[in-house]
Design a protein around this motif. Structure first.
Motif, PDB file in Angstrom:
ATOM      1  N   TRP A 110       0.821  -1.208   0.000  1.00 53.12           N
ATOM      2  CA  TRP A 110       0.000   0.000   0.000  1.00 53.12           C
ATOM      3  C   TRP A 110       0.860   1.264   0.000  1.00 53.12           C
ATOM      4  O   TRP A 110       0.567   2.218  -0.713  1.00 53.12           O
ATOM      5  CB  TRP A 110      -0.951  -0.002   1.188  1.00 53.12           C
ATOM      6  CG  TRP A 110      -1.734   1.261   1.302  1.00 53.12           C
ATOM      7  CD1 TRP A 110      -1.604   2.213   2.255  1.00 53.12           C
ATOM      8  CD2 TRP A 110      -2.743   1.729   0.408  1.00 53.12           C
ATOM      9  NE1 TRP A 110      -2.469   3.239   2.027  1.00 53.12           N
ATOM     10  CE2 TRP A 110      -3.193   2.971   0.886  1.00 53.12           C
ATOM     11  CE3 TRP A 110      -3.309   1.231  -0.757  1.00 53.12           C
ATOM     12  CZ2 TRP A 110      -4.171   3.711   0.250  1.00 53.12           C
ATOM     13  CZ3 TRP A 110      -4.295   1.977  -1.381  1.00 53.12           C
ATOM     14  CH2 TRP A 110      -4.710   3.192  -0.889  1.00 53.12           C
ATOM     15  N   VAL A 111       1.920   1.257   0.806  1.00 56.89           N
ATOM     16  CA  VAL A 111       2.806   2.425   0.864  1.00 56.89           C
ATOM     17  C   VAL A 111       3.478   2.643  -0.484  1.00 56.89           C
ATOM     18  O   VAL A 111       3.584   3.780  -0.952  1.00 56.89           O
ATOM     19  CB  VAL A 111       3.841   2.266   1.998  1.00 56.89           C
ATOM     20  CG1 VAL A 111       4.957   3.278   1.880  1.00 56.89           C
ATOM     21  CG2 VAL A 111       3.163   2.365   3.346  1.00 56.89           C
ATOM     22  N   SER A 112       3.919   1.574  -1.136  1.00 58.56           N
ATOM     23  CA  SER A 112       4.582   1.750  -2.432  1.00 58.56           C
ATOM     24  C   SER A 112       3.595   2.209  -3.504  1.00 58.56           C
ATOM     25  O   SER A 112       3.930   3.051  -4.341  1.00 58.56           O
ATOM     26  CB  SER A 112       5.287   0.461  -2.860  1.00 58.56           C
ATOM     27  OG  SER A 112       4.360  -0.563  -3.087  1.00 58.56           O
ATOM     28  N   VAL A 113       2.369   1.691  -3.484  1.00 58.32           N
ATOM     29  CA  VAL A 113       1.356   2.135  -4.450  1.00 58.32           C
ATOM     30  C   VAL A 113       0.993   3.592  -4.196  1.00 58.32           C
ATOM     31  O   VAL A 113       0.880   4.389  -5.135  1.00 58.32           O
ATOM     32  CB  VAL A 113       0.101   1.229  -4.382  1.00 58.32           C
ATOM     33  CG1 VAL A 113      -1.077   1.843  -5.128  1.00 58.32           C
ATOM     34  CG2 VAL A 113       0.416  -0.149  -4.938  1.00 58.32           C
ATOM     35  N   LYS A 114       0.827   3.931  -2.933  1.00 55.32           N
ATOM     36  CA  LYS A 114       0.478   5.312  -2.567  1.00 55.32           C
ATOM     37  C   LYS A 114       1.585   6.287  -2.974  1.00 55.32           C
ATOM     38  O   LYS A 114       1.313   7.356  -3.515  1.00 55.32           O
ATOM     39  CB  LYS A 114       0.233   5.371  -1.067  1.00 55.32           C
ATOM     40  CG  LYS A 114      -0.347   6.648  -0.575  1.00 55.32           C
ATOM     41  CD  LYS A 114      -0.647   6.509   0.916  1.00 55.32           C
ATOM     42  CE  LYS A 114      -0.919   7.824   1.553  1.00 55.32           C
ATOM     43  NZ  LYS A 114      -1.132   7.700   2.993  1.00 55.32           N
ATOM     44  N   SER A 115       2.829   5.907  -2.725  1.00 53.94           N
ATOM     45  CA  SER A 115       3.937   6.794  -3.104  1.00 53.94           C
ATOM     46  C   SER A 115       4.039   6.911  -4.629  1.00 53.94           C
ATOM     47  O   SER A 115       4.387   7.968  -5.155  1.00 53.94           O
ATOM     48  CB  SER A 115       5.256   6.304  -2.515  1.00 53.94           C
ATOM     49  OG  SER A 115       5.636   5.086  -3.093  1.00 53.94           O
ATOM     50  N   TYR A 116       3.733   5.847  -5.361  1.00 48.82           N
ATOM     51  CA  TYR A 116       3.724   5.907  -6.821  1.00 48.82           C
ATOM     52  C   TYR A 116       2.651   6.885  -7.298  1.00 48.82           C
ATOM     53  O   TYR A 116       2.889   7.694  -8.192  1.00 48.82           O
ATOM     54  CB  TYR A 116       3.495   4.515  -7.408  1.00 48.82           C
ATOM     55  CG  TYR A 116       3.342   4.525  -8.904  1.00 48.82           C
ATOM     56  CD1 TYR A 116       4.458   4.596  -9.732  1.00 48.82           C
ATOM     57  CD2 TYR A 116       2.080   4.485  -9.494  1.00 48.82           C
ATOM     58  CE1 TYR A 116       4.314   4.626 -11.112  1.00 48.82           C
ATOM     59  CE2 TYR A 116       1.929   4.513 -10.857  1.00 48.82           C
ATOM     60  CZ  TYR A 116       3.044   4.579 -11.666  1.00 48.82           C
ATOM     61  OH  TYR A 116       2.911   4.608 -13.030  1.00 48.82           O
ATOM     62  N   TRP A 117       1.475   6.784  -6.688  1.00 48.70           N
ATOM     63  CA  TRP A 117       0.393   7.677  -7.088  1.00 48.70           C
ATOM     64  C   TRP A 117       0.746   9.129  -6.822  1.00 48.70           C
ATOM     65  O   TRP A 117       0.480   9.991  -7.638  1.00 48.70           O
ATOM     66  CB  TRP A 117      -0.894   7.325  -6.354  1.00 48.70           C
ATOM     67  CG  TRP A 117      -1.590   6.110  -6.887  1.00 48.70           C
ATOM     68  CD1 TRP A 117      -1.374   5.494  -8.078  1.00 48.70           C
ATOM     69  CD2 TRP A 117      -2.620   5.378  -6.239  1.00 48.70           C
ATOM     70  NE1 TRP A 117      -2.196   4.418  -8.223  1.00 48.70           N
ATOM     71  CE2 TRP A 117      -2.984   4.315  -7.096  1.00 48.70           C
ATOM     72  CE3 TRP A 117      -3.272   5.500  -5.029  1.00 48.70           C
ATOM     73  CZ2 TRP A 117      -3.968   3.407  -6.773  1.00 48.70           C
ATOM     74  CZ3 TRP A 117      -4.256   4.584  -4.710  1.00 48.70           C
ATOM     75  CH2 TRP A 117      -4.593   3.551  -5.574  1.00 48.70           C
ATOM     76  N   SER A 119       3.759  10.445  -6.579  1.00 46.05           N
ATOM     77  CA  SER A 119       4.865  10.907  -7.414  1.00 46.05           C
ATOM     78  C   SER A 119       4.446  11.133  -8.863  1.00 46.05           C
ATOM     79  O   SER A 119       5.044  11.928  -9.567  1.00 46.05           O
ATOM     80  CB  SER A 119       6.035   9.930  -7.355  1.00 46.05           C
ATOM     81  OG  SER A 119       5.669   8.699  -7.948  1.00 46.05           O
ATOM     82  N   HIS A 120       3.420  10.437  -9.317  1.00 48.94           N
ATOM     83  CA  HIS A 120       2.944  10.604 -10.691  1.00 48.94           C
ATOM     84  C   HIS A 120       1.666  11.417 -10.756  1.00 48.94           C
ATOM     85  O   HIS A 120       1.031  11.487 -11.800  1.00 48.94           O
ATOM     86  CB  HIS A 120       2.728   9.232 -11.334  1.00 48.94           C
ATOM     87  CG  HIS A 120       3.993   8.505 -11.621  1.00 48.94           C
ATOM     88  ND1 HIS A 120       4.661   7.771 -10.670  1.00 48.94           N
ATOM     89  CD2 HIS A 120       4.748   8.432 -12.738  1.00 48.94           C
ATOM     90  CE1 HIS A 120       5.750   7.260 -11.197  1.00 48.94           C
ATOM     91  NE2 HIS A 120       5.846   7.650 -12.455  1.00 48.94           N
ATOM     92  N   GLU A 121       1.287  12.029  -9.683  1.00 49.75           N
ATOM     93  CA  GLU A 121       0.133  12.916  -9.584  1.00 49.75           C
ATOM     94  C   GLU A 121      -1.132  12.281 -10.152  1.00 49.75           C
ATOM     95  O   GLU A 121      -1.907  12.897 -10.866  1.00 49.75           O
ATOM     96  CB  GLU A 121       0.415  14.251 -10.269  1.00 49.75           C
ATOM     97  CG  GLU A 121       1.563  15.007  -9.631  1.00 49.75           C
ATOM     98  CD  GLU A 121       1.843  16.325 -10.336  1.00 49.75           C
ATOM     99  OE1 GLU A 121       0.951  16.868 -11.000  1.00 49.75           O
ATOM    100  OE2 GLU A 121       2.982  16.792 -10.187  1.00 49.75           O
ATOM    101  N   VAL A 122      -1.312  11.003  -9.818  1.00 49.60           N
ATOM    102  CA  VAL A 122      -2.509  10.293 -10.255  1.00 49.60           C
ATOM    103  C   VAL A 122      -3.698  10.736  -9.409  1.00 49.60           C
ATOM    104  O   VAL A 122      -4.814  10.839  -9.901  1.00 49.60           O
ATOM    105  CB  VAL A 122      -2.304   8.766 -10.157  1.00 49.60           C
ATOM    106  CG1 VAL A 122      -3.575   8.010 -10.449  1.00 49.60           C
ATOM    107  CG2 VAL A 122      -1.195   8.349 -11.084  1.00 49.60           C
ATOM    108  N   LEU A 123      -3.449  11.028  -8.141  1.00 48.83           N
ATOM    109  CA  LEU A 123      -4.547  11.445  -7.256  1.00 48.83           C
ATOM    110  C   LEU A 123      -4.899  12.833  -7.528  1.00 48.83           C
ATOM    111  O   LEU A 123      -4.993  13.791  -7.486  1.00 48.83           O
ATOM    112  CB  LEU A 123      -4.152  11.234  -5.797  1.00 48.83           C
ATOM    113  CG  LEU A 123      -3.983   9.807  -5.386  1.00 48.83           C
ATOM    114  CD1 LEU A 123      -3.503   9.716  -3.947  1.00 48.83           C
ATOM    115  CD2 LEU A 123      -5.311   9.069  -5.498  1.00 48.83           C
TER     116      LEU A 123
END
Length: 123
Positions: A110-117, A119-123
């Motif tokens: 979850w932390v890695s997915v959240k940090s990916y989101w 960093s790529h401004e998906v949220l």
């Protein structure tokens, strides 16, 4: 293995009763040995809560096992409950460690997915 062989009141009345008792002995002994290794591992890693929890479970297991074998209680219900306590306390340390490891693994994902989101401004 013990589910395949009938159990009677005496271990030596038949071959199937003996195989049931022998299989129970081997399985319980193996689980107790695994819990002993988990205890040593918790001590080595200085995990005091895990260490105390496993000690408590092992004490409960031994007490329930002795009470079942001594046949202090003549009622089958009490004997059955004690057998359940004995088996549950053998499996519980393994279950707790497995659930704890799984939750840590899920948290890491979850932390890695959240940090990916983020960093790529998906949220």
């Amino acid at each position: 293995m013990t589910a395949l062989f009938d159990y009677s009141t005496n271990y030596f009345t038949s071959m199937t009763a003996f195989l049931h008792a022998f299989g129970s002995f081997l399985g319980s002994g193996a689980l107790l040995l695994i819990n002993l290794f988990l205890l040593l591992l918790a001590r080595k890693n200085q995990q005091s809560k895990t260490f105390v929890g496993i000690i408590f479970m092992m004490i409960c297991n031994v007490v329930a096992g002795v009470l079942v074998e001594v046949k202090l209680f003549s009622q089958p219900l009490v004997s059955g409950i004690l057998q359940c306590v004995m088996l549950d306390t053998l499996y519980l340390p393994l279950l707790v460690i497995a659930v704890k490891g799984t939750l840590l693994w899920i948290k890491k994902i979850w932390v890695s997915v959240k940090s990916y989101w983020w960093s790529h401004e998906v949220l």
